[in-house]
Design a protein around this motif. Sequence first.
Motif, PDB file in Angstrom:
ATOM      1  N   MET A  55      18.853 -21.962 -29.539  1.00 49.60           N
ATOM      2  CA  MET A  55      20.144 -21.351 -29.819  1.00 49.60           C
ATOM      3  C   MET A  55      21.154 -21.681 -28.714  1.00 49.60           C
ATOM      4  O   MET A  55      22.282 -22.058 -28.993  1.00 49.60           O
ATOM      5  N   VAL A  56      20.702 -21.548 -27.478  1.00 45.74           N
ATOM      6  CA  VAL A  56      21.627 -21.781 -26.365  1.00 45.74           C
ATOM      7  C   VAL A  56      22.092 -23.234 -26.345  1.00 45.74           C
ATOM      8  O   VAL A  56      23.294 -23.523 -26.272  1.00 45.74           O
ATOM      9  N   THR A  57      21.149 -24.181 -26.432  1.00 42.26           N
ATOM     10  CA  THR A  57      21.569 -25.585 -26.330  1.00 42.26           C
ATOM     11  C   THR A  57      22.401 -25.985 -27.543  1.00 42.26           C
ATOM     12  O   THR A  57      23.367 -26.725 -27.408  1.00 42.26           O
ATOM     13  N   LEU A  58      22.042 -25.455 -28.717  1.00 44.80           N
ATOM     14  CA  LEU A  58      22.863 -25.802 -29.887  1.00 44.80           C
ATOM     15  C   LEU A  58      24.264 -25.208 -29.776  1.00 44.80           C
ATOM     16  O   LEU A  58      25.233 -25.800 -30.232  1.00 44.80           O
ATOM     17  N   SER A  59      24.358 -24.028 -29.138  1.00 50.20           N
ATOM     18  CA  SER A  59      25.703 -23.461 -28.949  1.00 50.20           C
ATOM     19  C   SER A  59      26.522 -24.343 -28.030  1.00 50.20           C
ATOM     20  O   SER A  59      27.687 -24.622 -28.292  1.00 50.20           O
ATOM     21  N   THR A  60      25.918 -24.789 -26.904  1.00 45.77           N
ATOM     22  CA  THR A  60      26.730 -25.563 -25.959  1.00 45.77           C
ATOM     23  C   THR A  60      27.131 -26.905 -26.551  1.00 45.77           C
ATOM     24  O   THR A  60      28.202 -27.412 -26.258  1.00 45.77           O
ATOM     25  N   ILE A  61      26.295 -27.480 -27.415  1.00 44.62           N
ATOM     26  CA  ILE A  61      26.688 -28.761 -28.009  1.00 44.62           C
ATOM     27  C   ILE A  61      27.746 -28.538 -29.082  1.00 44.62           C
ATOM     28  O   ILE A  61      28.545 -29.426 -29.380  1.00 44.62           O
TER      29      ILE A  61
END
Lengths: 528, 318
Positions: free
Chosen positions: B137-143
């Motif tokens: 979730m976190v990495t997909l949010s930042t991308i």
Amino acid sequence: MSKLKELEALFTKGNITRREFLAQASALGLMAAVSPALLTTPAQAAAPKKGGRLRLGIAGGSTTDSLDPALFEDAFMQNVGWQLRNCLVEIDADGNPIPELAKSWESTPDASKWIFKLRKGVEFHNGKTLDAEDVVFSINHHRGKDSKSAAKGIVDPIKEIKADGKYSVVFTLEGGNADFPFIMSDYHLTIFPAGTANIAKDGIGTGGYTLVSFEPGVRALTKRNPNYWKEGRAHFDEVETIGIADTSARTNALKTGQIDFINRCDLKTVHLLKRVPGIQIIRVTGTRHYTMPMRTDTKPFDNNDVRLALKYAIDREQMLKLILCGYGSVGNDHPIAPSQRYHASELPQRTFDPDKAKFHMNKAGLEGHAFKLHTSDAAFGGAVDAAVLYKEHAAKAGIKIDVVQEPKDGYWSNVWLKKPWCTCYWSGRATEDWMFSTAYAADAKWNDTYWKHDRFNKLLKAARAEIDDKKRREMYVECQKIVRDEGGVVIPAFKDYVEAATSKLKFTKVAGNWEQDGQRCCERWWFA
Amino acid sequence: MDSLGTMVAKRVAFGLLTLIIISLLIFLGVELLPGDVAEAILGQSALPETVEAFRRELKLNLPPHIRYFTWLGDFFQGDFGTSLANGRPIADLIGWRFANTMFLATVAALIAVPVSIILGILAALYRNSLFDRIISMVTLSTISFPEFFVAYILIALLSVQLIIFPSISNINEQMSLLEKIHAIFLPCMTLTLVVVAHMMRQTRAAIINIMASPFIEMARLKGIKRMRIIVLHAFPNALSPVINVVAINLAYLVVGVVVVEVVFVYPGLGQLLVDSVSKRDIPVVQASGLIFASVYIGLNLLADVLSIISNPRLRNPR
């Protein structure tokens, strides 16, 4: 209380006088809150101090910039240009021409021949002493068939330049021009040594700082010229000019103390920046204005009723509020700024009047006609918004405006001077004559309204060579009236320069002829 | 290994051909834009005669094909030419900027690649656990956020609120390596946050894919620990897709950072390219465009070679 803070700041900076400050503070009923220290010490009592590195964060630089003054076009190079070099004439904070490399000047009574006496013993950074040959060489750089100078238009009226002895230069003009010394203050017309081979790379001048390194659009580093001829100027040890195109990046860098000054504040958030401790906002009324020129040689704009209808169909107050967030003043359809010498304050302000607009449009028999307004943000930031806003205003008068958005690239070559009606801006010029003869005279190359008004052109020519100040003023007032009522241009607003700096930076009155204290901040300012 | 050598030689030859085609496309593209360098630089102050003088001096009045082939001829002799706008040699303009771009990309890659691969392995290891979901979730949010938004958030937190890192990264040659790394920390973080998701997800997916193979089942039946299975058995077999996605992201770190450069005032190639396009400074556009293209071609080639080496089946084709 924030209003009082603002007043105090204005007063300490010398933007308002003591009398104005007291009057306004009393009006607010806040006199008791005024710090007594503020009034007992005269503002700006401290003498300029030497030292420090000034770091400027400047918008208006490009990696394609060059040190060749003929190609200077925006804030970064204007500023660096004056760090390194000087002009013959300088414009002071009140807009008057004062001697710079020229010690004095005089003209023949018809103002068509000008003799500039040069200062003696001025040395270039390379040790060469300034003489008349350097001046002739530097000005000729912009003249002639092979000139690719942006200043060619303004040096064109010079018929001949001659050195008369070592320290005197004679300019023979095509016609009289009482304002010629102002022309010699243009930022392109800085002086460099005669015989300079590669001016694009060579930063040698007579200026207050010498060039250490220069990377176009990125950074220029200069250090104080220990040998500077001007007394009491150029106080910083070093000046670092950094190109920062992004507004938020500029603002953040100032807030975090990485730089000391930024130009072109974001007008939408400047009220927040004002509250940050240790930061001062510098706001100066300039001569820059936004225009919407109509080609008066093209139907339907050849009919003055159409032009008047369109002039009445714009709500200037709202334009000022929405496009400039109030940082400016409303225009009166002529290009002379309120701060200028011969500004016609007696002319009534043109206001939004849908009925009059309708009346003139009916008289022209063009009700229902759709006018195409060509625009792009290349003309000025917010030009497209301004055009759309204009369309809404005009609709109230039953006038239909179609906004045509043009590409930013090539706007000045393909749209301006070509399309019948477009958006444009002018930086303003130091004198009435300069402004009018650049963009309103019948034979001007940038006469963007293709406007040919006999009476106006006669007056302009007569005023140019008129020495009597009172008569001259009358003439210019009439000129402004003619442009306002019969010219082909809608001028919604004049823009203020809004800049921010650390409160450690000190200065006296800030000039409004260019940004950054007339682009002379590195010479005039100092650290407390 | 001979077939590998031929493959590389072939790919390099195709790469060169691609570069020439790209240079032609760039040239045509810039030619098609309205206006030229003279008009772009003189802007509102242009007079017909000054524009003419400008064009004469820069030989812009020659027909386009002659200008293109002159440029190409010089280019093959190693002469990049000079900038039309300010007459500086292009090698000088580009050299240090390219070094800066590479510096930022390298530092970002040194952080991003190990972090995303380790996270990917961990995600595969703890598949469908809370940990897996959180990092996805976190990495997909930042991308998903635009880069400048991530950049502004980092500036607001780490530069304005907590004054730890500078908000602009205008590095220069007088700075030491440590000062430079400190200065570029925020752009580095921004880039890392933007590229981690892609590499992390690919690593995770590739490993999970392999985990379904019979030989993994075998390993598990032998009683090997899950961690060991993933690191020693699954991961080497998942390398090929991982290498490819890493290569794409490395290329992005070099060529896709214009926005980050502008936000952090970082003197890299991106800003130069943007300014040169807007001023129609064709030789500079060509040179930077070709550098970017070479980076892409080179990294793709490297990725192919590495995946062949890492995969015995590709190494010995029948």
